[in-house]
Design an enzyme around this catalytic site. Structure first.
Site, PDB file in Angstrom:
ATOM      1  N   ARG A   1     -16.188  36.017 -14.362  1.00 41.67           N
ATOM      2  CA  ARG A   1     -16.960  36.947 -13.528  1.00 41.67           C
ATOM      3  C   ARG A   1     -17.648  36.278 -12.337  1.00 41.67           C
ATOM      4  NH1 ARG A   1     -18.356  41.406 -12.961  1.00 41.67           N
ATOM      5  NH2 ARG A   1     -20.437  41.628 -13.827  1.00 41.67           N
TER       6      ARG A   1
ATOM      7  N   TRP B   1     -33.349  37.226 -20.151  1.00 43.31           N
ATOM      8  CA  TRP B   1     -33.332  38.565 -19.547  1.00 43.31           C
ATOM      9  C   TRP B   1     -31.924  38.960 -19.178  1.00 43.31           C
ATOM     10  CZ3 TRP B   1     -31.902  40.569 -14.717  1.00 43.31           C
ATOM     11  CH2 TRP B   1     -32.157  41.954 -14.597  1.00 43.31           C
TER      12      TRP B   1
ATOM     13  N   ASP C   1     -22.296  45.319 -20.774  1.00 39.56           N
ATOM     14  CA  ASP C   1     -22.916  44.030 -20.443  1.00 39.56           C
ATOM     15  C   ASP C   1     -24.057  43.759 -21.424  1.00 39.56           C
ATOM     16  OD1 ASP C   1     -24.138  42.622 -17.282  1.00 39.56           O
ATOM     17  OD2 ASP C   1     -24.010  41.781 -19.306  1.00 39.56           O
TER      18      ASP C   1
ATOM     19  N   GLU D   1     -21.043  35.328 -14.181  1.00 39.46           N
ATOM     20  CA  GLU D   1     -21.836  35.605 -12.968  1.00 39.46           C
ATOM     21  C   GLU D   1     -22.875  34.531 -12.691  1.00 39.46           C
ATOM     22  OE1 GLU D   1     -23.181  39.455 -14.258  1.00 39.46           O
ATOM     23  OE2 GLU D   1     -25.231  38.725 -14.465  1.00 39.46           O
TER      24      GLU D   1
ATOM     25  N   HIS E   1     -25.718  41.065 -21.444  1.00 40.29           N
ATOM     26  CA  HIS E   1     -26.677  40.338 -20.599  1.00 40.29           C
ATOM     27  C   HIS E   1     -27.289  39.148 -21.329  1.00 40.29           C
ATOM     28  CE1 HIS E   1     -29.259  40.369 -16.910  1.00 40.29           C
ATOM     29  NE2 HIS E   1     -28.183  40.947 -16.466  1.00 40.29           N
TER      30      HIS E   1
ATOM     31  N   ARG F   1     -18.840  51.151 -16.836  1.00 38.47           N
ATOM     32  CA  ARG F   1     -19.699  50.337 -17.681  1.00 38.47           C
ATOM     33  C   ARG F   1     -20.779  51.239 -18.264  1.00 38.47           C
ATOM     34  NH1 ARG F   1     -23.936  45.677 -15.666  1.00 38.47           N
ATOM     35  NH2 ARG F   1     -25.321  47.501 -15.522  1.00 38.47           N
TER      36      ARG F   1
ATOM     37  N   GLU G   1     -16.527  44.846 -10.140  1.00 40.61           N
ATOM     38  CA  GLU G   1     -17.755  45.615 -10.398  1.00 40.61           C
ATOM     39  C   GLU G   1     -18.168  46.300  -9.110  1.00 40.61           C
ATOM     40  OE1 GLU G   1     -21.011  43.218 -11.665  1.00 40.61           O
ATOM     41  OE2 GLU G   1     -22.192  44.905 -12.342  1.00 40.61           O
TER      42      GLU G   1
ATOM     43  N   TYR H   1     -32.195  46.582 -19.946  1.00 44.87           N
ATOM     44  CA  TYR H   1     -31.378  46.103 -18.824  1.00 44.87           C
ATOM     45  C   TYR H   1     -30.317  47.142 -18.461  1.00 44.87           C
ATOM     46  CZ  TYR H   1     -27.490  44.594 -16.316  1.00 44.87           C
ATOM     47  OH  TYR H   1     -26.496  44.596 -15.387  1.00 44.87           O
TER      48      TYR H   1
ATOM     49  N   GLU I   1     -19.279  41.909 -21.804  1.00 42.40           N
ATOM     50  CA  GLU I   1     -19.740  40.876 -20.873  1.00 42.40           C
ATOM     51  C   GLU I   1     -20.980  40.153 -21.380  1.00 42.40           C
ATOM     52  OE1 GLU I   1     -20.968  42.429 -17.108  1.00 42.40           O
ATOM     53  OE2 GLU I   1     -21.601  40.482 -16.377  1.00 42.40           O
TER      54      GLU I   1
HETATM   55  C1  CS2 Z   1     -25.580  42.160 -14.059  1.00 43.84           C
HETATM   56  C2  CS2 Z   1     -26.312  41.858 -12.789  1.00 43.84           C
HETATM   57  O1  CS2 Z   1     -24.077  43.384 -12.720  1.00 43.84           O
HETATM   58  C3  CS2 Z   1     -24.178  42.686 -13.735  1.00 43.84           C
HETATM   59  O2  CS2 Z   1     -23.251  42.395 -14.489  1.00 43.84           O
HETATM   60  O3  CS2 Z   1     -25.507  41.084 -14.939  1.00 43.84           O
HETATM   61  O4  CS2 Z   1     -26.802  43.068 -12.313  1.00 43.84           O
HETATM   62  C4  CS2 Z   1     -27.479  40.899 -12.925  1.00 43.84           C
HETATM   63  O5  CS2 Z   1     -28.456  41.473 -13.772  1.00 43.84           O
HETATM   64  C5  CS2 Z   1     -28.080  40.638 -11.559  1.00 43.84           C
HETATM   65  O6  CS2 Z   1     -27.071  40.138 -10.722  1.00 43.84           O
HETATM   66  C6  CS2 Z   1     -29.221  39.636 -11.645  1.00 43.84           C
HETATM   67  O7  CS2 Z   1     -29.731  39.395 -10.357  1.00 43.84           O
HETATM   68 MG    MG Z   2     -23.696  40.989 -15.882  1.00 50.81          MG
END
Ligand code: CS2
Ligand code: MG
Length: 407
Positions: free
Chosen positions: A287, A407, A214, A266, A216, A149, A343, A161, A240
């Site tokens: 995910r 975020w 990602d 996630e 995000h 990634r 991941e 991020y 992602e």
């Molecule tokens: C992120 C996560 O790993 C990922 O794909 O989206 O690190 C996410 O930021 C954290 O789980 C938030 O607690």
């Molecule tokens: Mg993520």
């Protein structure tokens, strides 16, 4: 013959960052553990488990995992949500751990055995600039990872991020935030670097390695569609969280404009929240994590449903999911017919390995689940006492004009 639950304990510790671990004990002394970590809201889950769930389960037959899952999911009336489902997850993983120990089998054998030789991982490559990001990716590829990634700092923003900045690892970056840090976001600045990152990545890393990214949840649907189109020449394994997860229909729009493979999940806690994405094939990878989706039982429901629609699982594996969740994912990943990729943010933190002990092996970019009975991971209560909980938050994000963002 019933195997009654006699005790439920909840441990919160911070070996680098906060983790919530559930321990279930049955009358014959068998114990199992589960992960119930909810980053930034850990104590809400602890209270849910200790004050509301544990008293209901004492005396119940630990063998009846599905009935206990249904009892906790339907019985609360105010069902779903991250707190409920993380609490259920901790109990559920512990019960699968117990069932495996009683049967003398690793959990993947209880699911139906192995469908592949190992679990393919994707590692995190990031840096303060494109060059350092790609140098990190080269290092990971040399370690044997075949999927990386890529996240690079956005020029003009003080934080991005997925980029460590001056921190040595995620634990240093995320483990001590007594109040939510505020991080800026600017979509225009992001677009100025993200496509160039992947253009240079393909040129320097070649066509073979799987590249992932990602977003995000930072983009609007049409911005995500634009990014997807711009990235098509670099054939990502997946893009992602291109847009926020609440609007599943956003992904119908994105899908209409681009062939870039899409991943999300996630932040979902139940199948109901992502079933439209899956049944309409608006995404390619789901995910969801066992810890956020009601444990192995919840994740298996999503996995089986996704399999019907050729959607593969790519379980979340961030640093805020404990090694117990990672161990659980390896069992479901090695079994699932529609496993895609897992991941991986590393297991080589000494504090973490003092608290969570396991025999998980990572070789040539693949992980092998334990063949020990149960989940194959232990929780060291004495070691955990050395790392007490300390409140810590995720950052919040604002646009440069101060508008709250995702975020
Ligand atoms: C992120 C996560 O790993 C990922 O794909 O989206 O690190 C996410 O930021 C954290 O789980 C938030 O607690
Ligand atoms: Mg993520």
């Amino acid at each position: 013959m019933a195997v009654k639950i006699s005790q439920i304990q909840v441990f919160v510790c911070s070996p680098g960052r906060n983790f919530v671990t559930v321990k279930v004990t049955t009358e014959d002394g068998t114990t199992g553990i589960g992960d119930a970590t909810l980053n930034g809201r850990e104590m809400a889950v602890v209270s849910c488990l200790e004050q509301h769930i544990a008293p209901c389960l004492i005396g119940k037959d630990a063998q009846n995992i599905e009935d206990i899952w249904q009892y906790l999911y339907k019985g609360v009336y105010w069902r779903k949500g991250p707190v409920n489902m993380a609490a259920i997850a901790g109990i559920d993983m512990a019960l699968w751990d117990i069932k495996g120990k009683v049967a003398g089998l690793p959990v993947h054998q209880l699911l139906g055995g192995k469908s592949r030789t190992g679990v393919t991982l994707y590692a995190h490559g990031s840096g303060q600039c494109i060059d350092s990001t790609l140098s990190k990716a080269e290092h990971l590829i040399n370690q044997g990872f075949r999927a990386v990634r890529l996240q690079t700092a956005i020029p003009g923003l003080t934080a991005t991020y997925g980029v460590l900045g001056d921190k040595k690892d995620y634990f240093e970056l995320q483990g001590n935030r007594p109040l939510p840090p505020e991080e800026p976001w600017c979509t225009q600045k992001y677009f100025s670097v993200v496509v160039e990152l992947f253009r240079q990545a393909r040129k320097r890393l070649g066509e073979e390695v799987h590249l992932l990214h990602d977003v995000h949840s930072r983009l609007t649907p049409i911005e995500a569609a634009r990014l997807g189109k711009l990235l098509e020449p670099y054939h990502l394994y997946f893009l992602e969280d291109a847009a926020i997860a609440e609007n599943q229909n956003s992904y119908q729009l994105i899908r209409h404009h681009t062939t870039v493979p899409l991943a999300i999940g996630e932040t979902y806690n139940t199948l109901w929240e992502c079933k439209d994405l899956i049944q309409h094939q608006w995404i390619d990878f789901i995910r969801t994590a066992a810890t956020h989706a009601g444990g192995l039982t919840g994740l298996r429901k999503i996995t089986e449903f996704a399999n019907v629609f050729d959607v593969r699982i790519a379980p979340h594996g961030a640093p805020d999911l404990s090694p117990v969740c990672f161990a659980t994912h390896l069992h479901i990943n090695i079994w699932a017919p529609n496993f895609g990729i897992q991941e991986f943010v590393g297991l080589d933190n000494p504090q973490l390995n003092e608290v969570f002990t396991h025999d998980i092996r990572v070789e040539n970019g693949m992980a092998l689940p334990s063949d020990l009975p149960g989940l194959g991971i232990s929780f060291n209560e004495d070691a955990a006492k050395k790392y007490p909980y300390k409140r810590s938050y995720l950052p919040v994000s604002r646009l440069e004009d101060g508008t709250m963002w995702h975020w």
